[in-house]
Scaffold this active site. Structure first.
Site, PDB file in Angstrom:
ATOM      1  N   GLY A  47       0.859  -1.197   0.000  1.00  0.00           N
ATOM      2  CA  GLY A  47       0.000   0.000   0.000  1.00  0.00           C
ATOM      3  C   GLY A  47       0.887   1.237   0.000  1.00  0.00           C
ATOM      4  CB  ALA A  48       4.199   1.546  -1.457  1.00  0.00           C
ATOM      5  N   GLY A  51      -0.723   8.342   1.039  1.00  0.00           N
ATOM      6  CA  GLY A  51      -0.906   8.429   2.486  1.00  0.00           C
ATOM      7  C   GLY A  51       0.277   7.919   3.293  1.00  0.00           C
ATOM      8  CB  ALA A 111      -1.716  -5.802  -1.765  1.00  0.00           C
ATOM      9  CG  LEU A 138      -3.093  -3.319   1.697  1.00  0.00           C
ATOM     10  CD1 LEU A 138      -3.881  -4.565   1.321  1.00  0.00           C
ATOM     11  CD2 LEU A 138      -2.677  -2.567   0.454  1.00  0.00           C
ATOM     12  CB  ALA A 139      -6.684   2.410   3.568  1.00  0.00           C
ATOM     13  CE1 TYR A 233     -10.822   5.148  11.661  1.00  0.00           C
ATOM     14  CE2 TYR A 233     -10.129   3.793  13.513  1.00  0.00           C
ATOM     15  CZ  TYR A 233      -9.977   4.184  12.207  1.00  0.00           C
ATOM     16  OH  TYR A 233      -9.016   3.594  11.422  1.00  0.00           O
ATOM     17  CB  THR A 271      -5.335   9.648   3.704  1.00  0.00           C
ATOM     18  OG1 THR A 271      -6.310   8.922   4.442  1.00  0.00           O
ATOM     19  CG2 THR A 271      -4.129   9.932   4.572  1.00  0.00           C
TER      20      THR A 271
HETATM   21  P1  NAD Z   1      -4.619   5.863   1.738  1.00  0.00           P
HETATM   22  O1  NAD Z   1      -5.941   5.696   1.085  1.00  0.00           O
HETATM   23  O2  NAD Z   1      -3.927   7.162   1.612  1.00  0.00           O
HETATM   24  O3  NAD Z   1      -3.594   4.748   1.249  1.00  0.00           O
HETATM   25  C1  NAD Z   1      -3.953   3.401   1.091  1.00  0.00           C
HETATM   26  C2  NAD Z   1      -2.988   2.750   0.129  1.00  0.00           C
HETATM   27  O4  NAD Z   1      -3.401   1.394  -0.076  1.00  0.00           O
HETATM   28  C3  NAD Z   1      -2.980   3.406  -1.253  1.00  0.00           C
HETATM   29  O5  NAD Z   1      -1.644   3.464  -1.721  1.00  0.00           O
HETATM   30  C4  NAD Z   1      -3.810   2.438  -2.080  1.00  0.00           C
HETATM   31  O6  NAD Z   1      -3.510   2.477  -3.469  1.00  0.00           O
HETATM   32  C5  NAD Z   1      -3.390   1.134  -1.463  1.00  0.00           C
HETATM   33  N1  NAD Z   1      -4.303   0.025  -1.775  1.00  0.00           N
HETATM   34  C6  NAD Z   1      -5.638  -0.037  -1.539  1.00  0.00           C
HETATM   35  N2  NAD Z   1      -6.128  -1.228  -1.931  1.00  0.00           N
HETATM   36  C7  NAD Z   1      -5.070  -1.928  -2.408  1.00  0.00           C
HETATM   37  C8  NAD Z   1      -4.926  -3.226  -2.946  1.00  0.00           C
HETATM   38  N3  NAD Z   1      -5.969  -4.051  -3.062  1.00  0.00           N
HETATM   39  N4  NAD Z   1      -3.699  -3.621  -3.359  1.00  0.00           N
HETATM   40  C9  NAD Z   1      -2.605  -2.795  -3.261  1.00  0.00           C
HETATM   41  N5  NAD Z   1      -2.697  -1.553  -2.735  1.00  0.00           N
HETATM   42  C10 NAD Z   1      -3.910  -1.134  -2.330  1.00  0.00           C
HETATM   43  O7  NAD Z   1      -4.852   5.481   3.257  1.00  0.00           O
HETATM   44  P2  NAD Z   1      -4.129   5.865   4.622  1.00  0.00           P
HETATM   45  O8  NAD Z   1      -5.012   6.808   5.325  1.00  0.00           O
HETATM   46  O9  NAD Z   1      -2.708   6.175   4.415  1.00  0.00           O
HETATM   47  O10 NAD Z   1      -4.265   4.466   5.372  1.00  0.00           O
HETATM   48  C11 NAD Z   1      -3.201   3.550   5.541  1.00  0.00           C
HETATM   49  C12 NAD Z   1      -3.337   2.903   6.904  1.00  0.00           C
HETATM   50  O11 NAD Z   1      -3.181   3.912   7.907  1.00  0.00           O
HETATM   51  C13 NAD Z   1      -4.694   2.255   7.147  1.00  0.00           C
HETATM   52  O12 NAD Z   1      -4.531   1.101   7.917  1.00  0.00           O
HETATM   53  C14 NAD Z   1      -5.417   3.315   7.960  1.00  0.00           C
HETATM   54  O13 NAD Z   1      -6.459   2.800   8.738  1.00  0.00           O
HETATM   55  C15 NAD Z   1      -4.266   3.821   8.814  1.00  0.00           C
HETATM   56  N6  NAD Z   1      -4.470   5.126   9.481  1.00  0.00           N
HETATM   57  C16 NAD Z   1      -4.913   6.202   8.786  1.00  0.00           C
HETATM   58  C17 NAD Z   1      -5.129   7.399   9.469  1.00  0.00           C
HETATM   59  C18 NAD Z   1      -5.637   8.627   8.765  1.00  0.00           C
HETATM   60  O14 NAD Z   1      -6.091   9.550   9.427  1.00  0.00           O
HETATM   61  N7  NAD Z   1      -5.565   8.700   7.466  1.00  0.00           N
HETATM   62  C19 NAD Z   1      -4.859   7.490  10.849  1.00  0.00           C
HETATM   63  C20 NAD Z   1      -4.367   6.379  11.514  1.00  0.00           C
HETATM   64  C21 NAD Z   1      -4.181   5.187  10.824  1.00  0.00           C
END
Ligand code: NAD
Length: 393
Positions: A47-48, A51, A111, A138-139, A233, A271
């Site tokens: 998930g690179a 975000g 993924a 991944l999200a 949440y 994000t």
């Molecule tokens: P994001 O949407 O910015 O990034 C998610 C990434 O996952 C993207 O690069 C996307 O392309 C990739 N992805 C999604 N489905 C995929 C798949 N099937 N195969 C390969 N790649 C895939 O999300 P984010 O907010 O950075 O979230 C990442 C993690 O951080 C999650 O677990 C989220 O719950 C956690 N998180 C987010 C926050 C926030 O406020 N944004 C806070 C705390 C924790």
């Protein structure tokens, strides 16, 4: 092509290659200025492209000097259509990494699938031998499992309906939203998608293929947040998935004795995924205002760099009493939360622009897609085709 943002609710369907490149370049400069002594050298980021995952990749490469393999799920551009933002971010990251002599390769595909896990393992074995760190970021709204079943995640409460303030992102007005409880099946499916099962599958597959070091570190991300967001949440359907992620970190550490698995609780940030959660965008706008006023605001790159410089250590990690890494420490500070709550209780459509950082919210939102970056000419004709040098589909 002249590329402008096209938004639909909380989604932007276009992305700007030069803007994405500028934002990745800014992240790299930040990481270069914050070197870490953490010894990871061969890092897999799942998930690179956006975000937290993108910033983890930048920080691993530029704070720690690591080789990185990224797994992404993005669309390339054509003469007629811009690529997805994650595609441009990855193309830019690989270009900078190559220029700086850092190994960086990318696998594009789902993924969750066995096929992409195998392709990733083949690449690791060919180029790096083994990885010493796995970041799971991944999200996703849905997951297809090996037997072809499609599971969808929902953002709902788990016990009763919950009504609170929210911001209508169409016109920045404060309205009320009522979120209905998820059914037991919806909760179960949300845990299937956003819980730790796939993280465990990755570690098992890497271990079975001898593609992960015996003393590797692996991190997945979570969120806890304050009481305002608990019904949607922490106590909501997504929170049940996050509890599963935490249990999985314990399960991985137990099952693979040398591997240290952590859940890192990160700060609430704009994000693509967080914009989809009701209540949260208004909370984030107020949080940004309070944290910027106190000069303690951080974005994804500051959070991820701090994870490598302050939280991960070669002989362990700095955790709370439950074993969680807490990058939400500044967000959860008592003085911060008190001010956020005061503003939350009084904010109206008339005051939202002054008492919250709604402008900062939107700047970050457009920034996700490469728009509103400083120094980029958005009137210029740009080529939407931007190749990722190493891509394996
Ligand atoms: P994001 O949407 O910015 O990034 C998610 C990434 O996952 C993207 O690069 C996307 O392309 C990739 N992805 C999604 N489905 C995929 C798949 N099937 N195969 C390969 N790649 C895939 O999300 P984010 O907010 O950075 O979230 C990442 C993690 O951080 C999650 O677990 C989220 O719950 C956690 N998180 C987010 C926050 C926030 O406020 N944004 C806070 C705390 C924790």
């Amino acid at each position: 092509m002249i590329i402008k943002p096209k938004t639909r609710g909380f989604i932007c369907t276009t992305a700007h290659p030069e803007g994405c490149k500028k934002i990745v370049s800014d992240q790299i400069e930040y990481a270069k200025a914050h070197k870490s002594g953490f010894g990871c050298k061969k890092v897999l980021v799942i998930g690179a492209s956006m975000g937290y995952g993108l910033s983890a990749r930048v920080a691993a490469a530029y704070s720690c000097g690591a080789s990185t393999i990224g797994v992404i799920f993005d669309k390339e551009g054509s003469e007629k259509r811009p690529a997805s933002a994650g595609w441009y971010n990855t193309a830019a990251f690989e270009e900078f990494a190559a220029a700086d002599g850092l190994y960086a390769k990318t696998i594009n595909g789902d993924a969750f699938s066995t096929e992409i896990k195998q392709k990733t393992i083949d690449l690791i074995k060919k180029d790096l031998g083994k990885v010493d760190m796995v970041v799971y970021s991944l999200a996703a709204p849905r997951r297809t499992t090996a037997d072809g079943t499609v599971y969808s995640s929902v953002l709902k409460t788990t016990d009763s309906s919950y009504t609170n303030k929210t911001i209508d992102l169409k016109d920045n007005t404060i309205t009320e939203v009522t979120i209905d409880p998820a059914t037991a099946e919806e909760v179960e499916h949300t845990v299937k998608v956003m819980g730790g099962e796939d993280w465990m599958d990755w570690i098992e597959a890497l271990t079975a293929a001898d593609a992960i070091e015996e003393n590797a570190v692996t991190v997945a991300f979570s969120y806890l947040g304050p009481e305002i967001t608990h019904p949607i949440y922490m106590n909501g359907s997504i929170g049940q998935a996050k509890k599963h992620v935490f249990a999985t970190s314990k399960a991985i550490s137990e099952k693979f004795s040398g591997i240290r698995a952590y859940t890192s609780v990160n700060k609430a940030l704009v994000t693509q995924s967080s914009s989809a959660i009701p209540v949260v965008p208004l909370y984030i706008s107020i949080l940004y205002k309070v944290m910027k006023d106190k000069n303690i605001h951080e974005g994804c790159i500051e959070q991820m760099t701090r994870m490598f410089t302050d939280k991960l250590a070669n002989d362990g990690a700095v955790t709370d009493e439950n074993g969680m890494i807490r990058l939400d420490d500044l967000e959860m500070r008592e003085d911060v939360q008190k001010e956020v709550l005061d503003i939350w209780n009084s904010v109206t459509s008339e005051t939202v622009k002054n008492v919250s950082d709604i402008d900062g919210y939107w700047k970050d939102f457009f920034g996700l897609f490469g728009f509103e970056a400083d120094g980029v000419d958005y009137e210029a004709d740009v080529n939407p085709v931007y190749d990722i040098a190493s891509i394996t589909e």
